[in-house]
Design an enzyme around this catalytic site. Structure first.
Site, mmCIF file in Angstrom:
data_model
loop_
_atom_site.group_PDB
_atom_site.id
_atom_site.type_symbol
_atom_site.label_atom_id
_atom_site.label_comp_id
_atom_site.label_asym_id
_atom_site.label_seq_id
_atom_site.Cartn_x
_atom_site.Cartn_y
_atom_site.Cartn_z
ATOM 1 N N SER A 22 -10.979 -25.086 -2.337
ATOM 2 C CA SER A 22 -11.052 -24.246 -3.528
ATOM 3 C C SER A 22 -10.561 -22.842 -3.200
ATOM 4 C CB SER A 22 -12.485 -24.185 -4.065
ATOM 5 O OG SER A 22 -13.344 -23.583 -3.104
ATOM 6 N N ASP A 59 10.027 -39.760 -5.742
ATOM 7 C CA ASP A 59 9.089 -40.820 -6.104
ATOM 8 C C ASP A 59 7.692 -40.251 -6.322
ATOM 9 O OD1 ASP A 59 8.529 -43.596 -6.596
ATOM 10 O OD2 ASP A 59 10.042 -44.071 -5.089
ATOM 11 N N ASP A 80 -0.513 -41.722 -9.425
ATOM 12 C CA ASP A 80 0.608 -41.754 -8.488
ATOM 13 C C ASP A 80 0.491 -42.908 -7.503
ATOM 14 O OD1 ASP A 80 1.852 -39.551 -9.583
ATOM 15 O OD2 ASP A 80 0.991 -38.127 -8.165
ATOM 16 N N LYS A 101 4.042 -27.906 -15.370
ATOM 17 C CA LYS A 101 4.846 -28.149 -14.172
ATOM 18 C C LYS A 101 6.070 -27.242 -14.133
ATOM 19 C CE LYS A 101 3.984 -33.008 -12.971
ATOM 20 N NZ LYS A 101 4.633 -34.330 -12.820
ATOM 21 N N ASP A 140 -1.994 -33.910 -6.958
ATOM 22 C CA ASP A 140 -1.667 -33.519 -8.325
ATOM 23 C C ASP A 140 -2.792 -32.675 -8.890
ATOM 24 O OD1 ASP A 140 -0.471 -33.416 -10.925
ATOM 25 O OD2 ASP A 140 0.473 -35.349 -10.508
ATOM 26 N N ASP A 146 5.390 -43.354 -13.035
ATOM 27 C CA ASP A 146 4.504 -43.005 -14.141
ATOM 28 C C ASP A 146 5.139 -41.881 -14.948
ATOM 29 O OD1 ASP A 146 4.027 -41.002 -12.260
ATOM 30 O OD2 ASP A 146 1.859 -41.027 -12.506
ATOM 31 N N CYS A 168 0.147 -31.416 -17.480
ATOM 32 C CA CYS A 168 1.434 -31.572 -16.799
ATOM 33 C C CYS A 168 2.552 -30.799 -17.469
ATOM 34 C CB CYS A 168 1.789 -33.057 -16.703
ATOM 35 S SG CYS A 168 0.773 -33.962 -15.526
#
Length: 339
Positions: A145, A54, A95, A25, A72, A228, A22
């Protein structure tokens, strides 16, 4: 003359990523600017959309049923492909748990450098994702993919929740404690792993742990606000929640749990670019007390991957790290005092 093996040696997965997990990001300020045109849409069935950033979208399909939707994916955070798959799956499922829901179905999202990395490695990634999804009781059915020079993996997840029991970003209430359900510091340990190859089992164990139990415990405790803690760090996600709720917060730095080795990794300088960008973004909203230094702020801004839930309310069995406060002249909405 000896034959030359034309097959290049396999590179470490984390060497093929410009950022890990993460921490790769898009920075929060840039992201908010990019998606601003999508906010403010009005649909009668949408309970939670883009407006407050959110964790998942929520759409009412019956008075007693909301469908949750999220996606994600990220670049490798560890070198072991099976563990990377497990971490990415736990992160995507989080999430749904962060909204107070239960996952129903997931599909894989894959970017793969097919001329560089073998498909045997991709199978290990997918096998790791499936293992964690099965632990969550969530079937993985298909996916998408692309041929990509940088490996990426994650999931799109659909879940369900009761509309009147959603855990939301905008429902924090002044006077309630703040609970954190996982220790922080995985970003520092992951960055050390990327740089040195050292493996930190405590970080892997934290990142592969589902937030299912914490989510159910929060709902049982009557909680209505949670998120989270992932790529924007503890400070970034707390700021977003306080801003959306029109409240402020105070964090007790000493009460925030840390993974073993995280403080040492910080002292040794294993700080990701994502963490520094997190702190740059949230710094104008911070009110650190005397004695709270730059290293403390960097630790609290550490970009997490598959972190815990940050809950407004006390959840039995998890540490309280601060409290939600009413706004005032010194602490406007979204501000965070750190003691």
């Amino acid at each position: 003359m000896s034959a030359i093996d034309p097959t290049p040696p396999l590179r470490r997965l984390t060497e093929m990523a410009h950022g890990g997990g993460c921490a790769c990001k898009i920075p929060p300020g840039e992201l908010e600017e990019a998606v601003a045109a999508l906010a403010g849409q009005s649909h009668d069935s949408v309970i939670v959309g883009l407006d407050d950033g959110d964790d998942a979208a929520a759409v009412r399909v019956r008075d007693d049923l909301a469908v949750l939707s999220t996606a994600d994916f990220f670049t490798p955070v560890v070198d072991d492909p099976f563990d990377w798959g497990r971490i990415a799956a736990a992160n995507a499922l989080s999430d749904i748990y962060a909204m107070g829901g239960e996952p129903v179905v997931a599909i894989n999202l894959v970017g793969w450098p097919r001329d560089v990395l073998p498909y045997e490695m991709l199978r290990e990634v997918l096998r790791g994702g499936l293992a964690v999804a099965q632990e969550a009781g969530c079937p993985v059915i298909g996916g998408h993919s692309v041929d990509d020079p940088e490996p990426k993996y994650g999931m799109a997840v659909t879940g369900t929740a009761r509309p009147d029991r959603l855990l939301r970003n905008d429902a924090a209430v002044a006077g309630l404690p703040l609970t954190l359900t996982k220790p922080i510091g995985v970003g520092l340990l992951n960055n050390r792993h990327k740089s040195t190859g050292e493996v930190f089992e405590q970080a892997i164990a934290s990142m592969t742990a589902l937030n299912a139990e914490a989510s159910r415990a929060a709902l049982a405790a009557g909680v209505r606000a949670a998120t989270d803690v992932t790529g924007f760090g503890l400070l970034g996600h707390l700021h977003k929640m306080m801003r959306a709720s029109g409240t402020t917060a105070r964090i007790d730095r000493a009460a925030v749990p840390l993974l073993e080795g995280a403080a040492a990794a910080l002292a040794d300088g294993f700080i990701s670019g994502g963490t520094r960008r997190n702190l740059d973004w949230v710094r104008p909203h911070l009110a650190p007390a005397d004695g709270v230094g730059e290293e403390d702020l960097l630790l609290l801004a550490d970009a997490q991957t598959s972190g815990g839930l940050l809950v407004v309310g006390e959840v039995p069995g998890y540490p309280v790290i601060g409290e939600v406060l009413a706004t005032g002249a010194e602490l406007p909405a979204g501000a965070i005092a750190i003691v």
